[in-house]
Design a protein around this motif. Structure first.
Motif, mmCIF file in Angstrom:
data_model
loop_
_atom_site.group_PDB
_atom_site.id
_atom_site.type_symbol
_atom_site.label_atom_id
_atom_site.label_comp_id
_atom_site.label_asym_id
_atom_site.label_seq_id
_atom_site.Cartn_x
_atom_site.Cartn_y
_atom_site.Cartn_z
ATOM 1 N N PHE A 188 -4.964 -14.862 -2.822
ATOM 2 C CA PHE A 188 -5.673 -13.669 -3.469
ATOM 3 C C PHE A 188 -5.732 -12.281 -3.002
ATOM 4 C CE2 PHE A 188 -7.958 -16.734 -6.283
ATOM 5 C CZ PHE A 188 -7.869 -16.138 -7.508
ATOM 6 N N VAL A 189 -5.410 -12.447 -1.573
ATOM 7 C CA VAL A 189 -5.138 -11.369 -0.707
ATOM 8 C C VAL A 189 -3.643 -10.983 -0.936
ATOM 9 C CG1 VAL A 189 -4.870 -10.520 1.730
ATOM 10 C CG2 VAL A 189 -6.933 -11.626 0.834
ATOM 11 N N ILE A 190 -2.941 -11.813 -1.001
ATOM 12 C CA ILE A 190 -1.404 -11.442 -1.213
ATOM 13 C C ILE A 190 -1.138 -11.020 -2.542
ATOM 14 C CG2 ILE A 190 0.754 -12.588 -1.549
ATOM 15 C CD1 ILE A 190 0.014 -14.406 0.713
ATOM 16 N N SER A 191 -1.781 -11.543 -3.588
ATOM 17 C CA SER A 191 -1.742 -11.352 -5.000
ATOM 18 C C SER A 191 -2.385 -9.579 -4.933
ATOM 19 C CB SER A 191 -2.345 -12.333 -5.857
ATOM 20 O OG SER A 191 -1.810 -13.554 -5.668
ATOM 21 N N ALA A 192 -3.212 -9.473 -4.502
ATOM 22 C CA ALA A 192 -3.868 -8.006 -4.814
ATOM 23 C C ALA A 192 -3.158 -7.128 -4.355
ATOM 24 C CB ALA A 192 -5.234 -7.928 -3.951
ATOM 25 N N ALA A 193 -2.343 -7.472 -3.105
ATOM 26 C CA ALA A 193 -1.607 -6.223 -2.399
ATOM 27 C C ALA A 193 -0.410 -6.361 -3.305
ATOM 28 C CB ALA A 193 -1.129 -6.903 -0.927
ATOM 29 N N MET A 194 0.247 -7.419 -3.973
ATOM 30 C CA MET A 194 1.404 -7.106 -4.973
ATOM 31 C C MET A 194 1.124 -6.474 -6.215
ATOM 32 S SD MET A 194 2.686 -11.252 -4.402
ATOM 33 C CE MET A 194 4.141 -11.244 -5.316
ATOM 34 N N ILE A 195 -0.084 -6.561 -6.615
ATOM 35 C CA ILE A 195 -0.272 -6.248 -8.124
ATOM 36 C C ILE A 195 -0.774 -4.633 -8.010
ATOM 37 C CG2 ILE A 195 -2.924 -6.692 -8.055
ATOM 38 C CD1 ILE A 195 -0.438 -7.082 -11.103
ATOM 39 N N TRP A 196 -1.346 -4.166 -6.980
ATOM 40 C CA TRP A 196 -1.978 -2.760 -6.979
ATOM 41 C C TRP A 196 -0.587 -1.575 -7.364
ATOM 42 C CZ3 TRP A 196 -6.024 -0.480 -8.405
ATOM 43 C CH2 TRP A 196 -7.271 -1.183 -8.336
ATOM 44 N N PRO A 197 0.566 -1.588 -6.968
ATOM 45 C CA PRO A 197 1.504 -0.859 -7.100
ATOM 46 C C PRO A 197 1.817 -0.766 -8.628
ATOM 47 C CG PRO A 197 2.014 -2.087 -5.139
ATOM 48 C CD PRO A 197 0.793 -2.622 -5.700
ATOM 49 N N PHE A 198 1.876 -1.986 -9.233
ATOM 50 C CA PHE A 198 2.046 -2.040 -10.660
ATOM 51 C C PHE A 198 1.093 -1.368 -11.364
ATOM 52 C CE2 PHE A 198 4.542 -5.687 -8.945
ATOM 53 C CZ PHE A 198 5.688 -5.480 -9.756
ATOM 54 N N ALA A 199 -0.254 -1.408 -11.117
ATOM 55 C CA ALA A 199 -1.106 -0.874 -11.825
ATOM 56 C C ALA A 199 -1.275 0.430 -11.594
ATOM 57 C CB ALA A 199 -2.576 -1.362 -11.188
ATOM 58 N N LEU A 200 -0.931 0.955 -10.267
ATOM 59 C CA LEU A 200 -1.110 2.512 -10.277
ATOM 60 C C LEU A 200 0.271 3.282 -10.647
ATOM 61 C CD1 LEU A 200 -2.392 2.459 -6.463
ATOM 62 C CD2 LEU A 200 -3.492 3.026 -8.420
ATOM 63 N N ILE A 201 1.335 2.431 -10.855
ATOM 64 C CA ILE A 201 2.443 3.273 -11.505
ATOM 65 C C ILE A 201 2.561 3.298 -12.976
ATOM 66 C CG2 ILE A 201 4.937 2.976 -11.842
ATOM 67 C CD1 ILE A 201 5.098 1.808 -9.060
ATOM 68 N N PHE A 202 2.116 2.051 -13.652
ATOM 69 C CA PHE A 202 1.989 2.107 -15.066
ATOM 70 C C PHE A 202 0.925 2.140 -15.817
ATOM 71 C CE2 PHE A 202 5.433 -0.895 -13.393
ATOM 72 C CZ PHE A 202 6.752 -0.426 -13.898
ATOM 73 N N GLU A 203 -0.192 2.118 -15.047
ATOM 74 C CA GLU A 203 -1.686 2.289 -15.697
ATOM 75 C C GLU A 203 -2.628 3.046 -14.841
ATOM 76 O OE1 GLU A 203 -1.160 -2.571 -17.515
ATOM 77 O OE2 GLU A 203 -2.683 -1.929 -16.253
ATOM 78 N N ARG A 204 -2.213 4.106 -14.233
ATOM 79 C CA ARG A 204 -2.916 4.699 -13.441
ATOM 80 C C ARG A 204 -4.202 5.389 -13.940
ATOM 81 N NH1 ARG A 204 -2.053 7.356 -8.522
ATOM 82 N NH2 ARG A 204 -3.194 9.104 -8.102
ATOM 83 N N GLN A 205 -4.151 5.691 -15.114
ATOM 84 C CA GLN A 205 -5.491 6.446 -15.677
ATOM 85 C C GLN A 205 -6.497 5.293 -15.698
ATOM 86 O OE1 GLN A 205 -4.996 8.536 -19.221
ATOM 87 N NE2 GLN A 205 -7.249 8.978 -19.661
ATOM 88 N N SER A 206 -5.854 4.103 -16.307
ATOM 89 C CA SER A 206 -6.907 3.008 -16.495
ATOM 90 C C SER A 206 -7.275 2.466 -15.353
ATOM 91 C CB SER A 206 -6.096 1.654 -17.140
ATOM 92 O OG SER A 206 -6.061 2.457 -18.765
ATOM 93 N N ALA A 207 -6.548 2.380 -14.327
ATOM 94 C CA ALA A 207 -6.885 1.844 -12.961
ATOM 95 C C ALA A 207 -7.912 2.718 -12.213
ATOM 96 C CB ALA A 207 -5.706 1.616 -12.035
ATOM 97 N N LEU A 208 -8.259 3.811 -12.821
ATOM 98 C CA LEU A 208 -9.118 4.833 -11.938
ATOM 99 C C LEU A 208 -10.046 5.115 -12.637
ATOM 100 C CD1 LEU A 208 -6.467 7.548 -10.383
ATOM 101 C CD2 LEU A 208 -7.397 5.283 -9.234
ATOM 102 N N THR A 209 -10.364 4.201 -14.098
ATOM 103 C CA THR A 209 -11.379 4.737 -14.787
ATOM 104 C C THR A 209 -12.198 3.348 -14.934
ATOM 105 O OG1 THR A 209 -9.966 5.951 -16.285
ATOM 106 C CG2 THR A 209 -12.060 5.079 -17.388
ATOM 107 N N LEU A 210 -13.566 3.751 -15.018
ATOM 108 C CA LEU A 210 -14.831 2.542 -15.052
ATOM 109 C C LEU A 210 -14.818 2.138 -16.306
ATOM 110 C CD1 LEU A 210 -16.756 1.076 -12.872
ATOM 111 C CD2 LEU A 210 -18.302 2.727 -13.953
ATOM 112 N N PRO A 211 -14.548 0.618 -16.506
ATOM 113 C CA PRO A 211 -14.875 0.228 -17.804
ATOM 114 C C PRO A 211 -16.448 0.374 -18.599
ATOM 115 C CG PRO A 211 -13.891 -1.465 -16.495
ATOM 116 C CD PRO A 211 -14.430 -0.339 -15.563
#
Length: 296
Positions: A188-211
């Motif tokens: 899970f540590v490795i997967s978290a490090a791998m996924i965050w660049p995708f979230a910040l590049i393609f879904e930056r607004q959603s990644a910074l918004t509280l659901p």
């Protein structure tokens, strides 16, 4: 002794229930959170919780020389690849169908283990493979026009099952010094490090918004249950029971996933889907539940 066995079997059932209920939970979360963002927060929260549990139990997180590469590759397939592809697949596929397709993974693991690990492919494995293929064909036949018009969802789910199977074979191929719980924490540590660049590049607004609050409650279940509690329970169960008995949870999960998706999300349940589910569960049983002659 009997009370202890009842408690362990209760954990097996609970594990299957939580993993099964995760399918409609993720489907609901995807209505408010895009896939990269969902997985980024999920992986991160699960990693923090699992590392905390590992530290509290006094286990070392330090891998042996050469083990870090195996952790990276195995975690990339069994957690990152599987979870990301299931999230993407559920954008285009009902949760009930997604669960059925995903649980072809035990049959895939049997094939890959025979090809790359030299494990014996028994007749029951061959039968399980044909039964799972029959289940997939039957599932597709429920709405052939839609299947051929929009094959992306099933293809992504099939890729998720393949990713899990590859990761499982890698897990078996490696001689590990780390305990199963520590490995899962690293995955899970490795997967978290791998996924965050995708979230910040393609879904930056959603990644910074509280659901919304409702989404946060479901997300809390998704992380605390299927991601953290289930993996902890799985490591405990494997230490107490034979793998064939522990595999009952894998039989329960797709059944609960399909029924809960129909009940909670209002998805349709034509006879083709019902029979496909029966075939997939039969395939899992043939793959995982070894007869006494093979165990000897």
């Amino acid at each position: 002794m009997r009370a202890g066995m009842v408690g362990t079997l209760s954990m097996v059932v609970l594990l299957g229930l939580m993993w099964g209920l995760n399918w409609p939970a993720v489907k609901y979360l995807l209505s408010d959170m895009p896939p990269f963002t969902l997985r980024a927060f999920g992986f991160t929260c699960a990693a923090i919780a699992l590392v905390g549990i590992v530290r509290a139990l006094g286990h070392t997180m330090r891998p042996a020389p050469g083990e870090a590469r195996a952790l990276l590759l195995t975690g990339g397939f069994i957690v990152f690849g599987f979870n990301l592809l299931t999230a993407l697949g559920q954008l285009f596929t009902p949760a009930s169908e997604a669960a059925i397709i995903a649980y072809t993974m035990p049959a895939m693991t049997a094939i890959l283990s025979a090809l790359f690990l030299g494990e014996v492919l028994h007749r029951r494995h061959v039968l399980a493979i044909f039964i799972s293929l029959a289940g997939l064909v039957l599932l597709a036949s429920a709405d052939l026009a839609h299947f051929f018009a929009a094959p992306l969802g099933p293809a992504l789910m099939f890729g998720a099952a393949l990713s899990w199977a590859i990761g499982n074979v890698m897990m078996r191929a490696q001689v590990w010094t780390l305990s199963p719980l520590v490995r899962v924490a690293w995955f899970f540590v490795i997967s978290a490090a791998m996924i965050w660049p995708f979230a910040l590049i393609f879904e930056r607004q959603s990644a910074l918004t509280l659901p919304s609050r409702d989404v946060l409650w479901i997300f809390a279940y998704h992380v605390c249950g299927p991601m953290v509690a289930c993996y902890v329970l799985w490591t405990v169960i494997l230490g107490r029971l034979p793998a064939t008995v522990a595999a009952i949870s894998t039989l329960i999960a797709p059944v609960v996933g399909v029924i809960s998706a129909v009940w909670l999300l209002g998805e349709e349940m034509p006879w083709q889907k019902t029979l496909a589910l029966v075939l997939i569960v039969t395939s899992i049983a043939l793959t995982l539940l070894r007869p006494a002659s093979e165990q000897r």
